[in-house]
Design a protein around this motif. Sequence first.
Motif, PDB file in Angstrom:
ATOM      1  N   ASP A  18       0.861  -1.074   0.171  1.00 53.56           N
ATOM      2  CA  ASP A  18       0.007  -0.074  -0.199  1.00 53.56           C
ATOM      3  C   ASP A  18       0.899   1.280  -0.016  1.00 53.56           C
ATOM      4  OD1 ASP A  18      -2.572  -1.578   2.031  1.00 53.56           O
ATOM      5  OD2 ASP A  18      -2.398  -1.382  -0.191  1.00 53.56           O
ATOM      6  N   THR A 264      -9.729  -7.441   4.779  1.00 53.58           N
ATOM      7  CA  THR A 264      -9.218  -6.568   5.943  1.00 53.58           C
ATOM      8  C   THR A 264      -8.505  -5.443   5.801  1.00 53.58           C
ATOM      9  OG1 THR A 264      -7.530  -8.309   6.068  1.00 53.58           O
ATOM     10  CG2 THR A 264      -9.443  -8.671   7.381  1.00 53.58           C
ATOM     11  N   THR A 266      -7.685  -1.969   4.327  1.00 54.81           N
ATOM     12  CA  THR A 266      -8.621  -0.848   3.998  1.00 54.81           C
ATOM     13  C   THR A 266      -8.375  -0.474   2.520  1.00 54.81           C
ATOM     14  OG1 THR A 266      -8.758  -0.202   6.379  1.00 54.81           O
ATOM     15  CG2 THR A 266      -9.330   1.429   4.596  1.00 54.81           C
ATOM     16  N   ARG A 267      -9.250  -0.157   1.743  1.00 53.42           N
ATOM     17  CA  ARG A 267      -9.354   0.390   0.497  1.00 53.42           C
ATOM     18  C   ARG A 267      -9.941   1.813   0.486  1.00 53.42           C
ATOM     19  NH1 ARG A 267     -10.458  -5.242  -3.149  1.00 53.42           N
ATOM     20  NH2 ARG A 267      -9.449  -6.570  -1.716  1.00 53.42           N
ATOM     21  N   ALA A 268      -9.129   2.744  -0.065  1.00 49.41           N
ATOM     22  CA  ALA A 268      -9.797   4.089  -0.343  1.00 49.41           C
ATOM     23  C   ALA A 268     -10.455   3.998  -1.626  1.00 49.41           C
ATOM     24  CB  ALA A 268      -8.544   4.976  -0.315  1.00 49.41           C
ATOM     25  N   ASN A 285     -17.929   7.050  -0.839  1.00 47.33           N
ATOM     26  CA  ASN A 285     -17.949   5.756   0.134  1.00 47.33           C
ATOM     27  C   ASN A 285     -19.010   5.520   0.852  1.00 47.33           C
ATOM     28  OD1 ASN A 285     -17.102   3.708   1.474  1.00 47.33           O
ATOM     29  ND2 ASN A 285     -14.816   4.361   2.098  1.00 47.33           N
ATOM     30  N   PRO A 288     -17.578  -0.365   3.058  1.00 50.31           N
ATOM     31  CA  PRO A 288     -16.134  -0.788   2.717  1.00 50.31           C
ATOM     32  C   PRO A 288     -15.855  -1.204   1.402  1.00 50.31           C
ATOM     33  CG  PRO A 288     -16.746  -1.562   5.046  1.00 50.31           C
ATOM     34  CD  PRO A 288     -17.948  -0.941   4.439  1.00 50.31           C
TER      35      PRO A 288
END
Length: 399
Positions: A18, A264, A266-268, A285, A288
């Motif tokens: 990431d 698990t 986190t994705r933006a 958003n 999730p």
Amino acid sequence: MRSEVEHELARTLQAVFDAAPPPAPSVADGIQRVRRRRRRRRVSGAAGLLAVVVAAFGATAMIRPVGTGVADLAEAPDARQVWPEAVVTLPAVLSGDVEYTVQAALGDDVFLVTPYGRAPVLLTGSTGATRPLDGVFPGNELTQFDITPRYLLWSNVVKDGRDVYAQPRDGAGKAVHLGLIPAVDVAVAEVGGAFYATGTTYHATNQTHTLYRLSAGRAPVAVPSGAGYALTTGPWAVAGTPQPGTADRLPSVVRTRYLYRPLTVTRAAPSYWNVATGARVTPVNRAPIISCTPTVCVGTAAGALISWDADGSHELRATGFTTGRGDDVDAFFSSSGRFVQVVAMTAREPAEPTSIRLWDRATGQAATEPSQASRLAYDVAELGTTVDHKTVLDLTRIS
């Protein structure tokens, strides 16, 4: 198709992905990996926003969900039962006993296919007849290509980079050479007859993206404002290396194995920039995120899949979504955004799919695809091959 990084190096970089882009392999290694992967190919707003999307995609309409029911993914029937009109039987092999991969459903019973070790051809499903693309393929294999509503676009490896070509999808014109781009990977987009391309080069663990404007008979012109942007979905680009949560283009521009990540992590929502119009979109958003395009997102919460338009409207849910602990998950969209394929895979190598779901956002219907199905390509997914035939699901046949 895009090359992949070495597996062991990928494992080492997993924890810091990431924060840093993946390293690149050599061109030769990448081509070999493409060939091996083909042989085992598996699932390896508001009015302003609508105006932006229509301007960017031309005749491609946004699909608004109209289904009112809530699909149960745990009880989803086989895709062949849900959409029998889309099931197409193709030859198992082409002339000369050559295996092939179906890369796109172009409508009107025509498929773009890539025979192993040979130049790409257009296959007519009902007859099995093939006809070549009008173009130059020095290595016989088409390794990178893109599709727009009006054009087939591809690039071939040459000494100093990649030669880019465009051919009208309707067959009314011959292929034209759009120029030589000094890059290892190339992704091309077309809007209203204007062509753009991202050329990607690699330096150790870093990737450099350069945006070009292309025109037949002229040298590609670098667009300074596009430095560092990678095309991901049509004319939409993101800054830097696309991260999990950024929708894979059709076909892919980035290494798809790196987009599969445990939920698990986190994705933006990615921030998209339209290289043709200058418009910018960051999807809302609502849950999730699994993946977002500039027009639609899909996410998950409380055992349900959730989709919504990028402006936050038209939310749709499907219950019964479960994955194995640590499974990697990603989503792939049809060209219109109507269909989304959600794939869960084992994190361990060799990665194998644990579930493949296809969801129709227009009707709310959901279905299960067989474990041997391919990831969604351009409006088509291979469902399996026997000694006698190959079966595909052609999404262009679903009304």
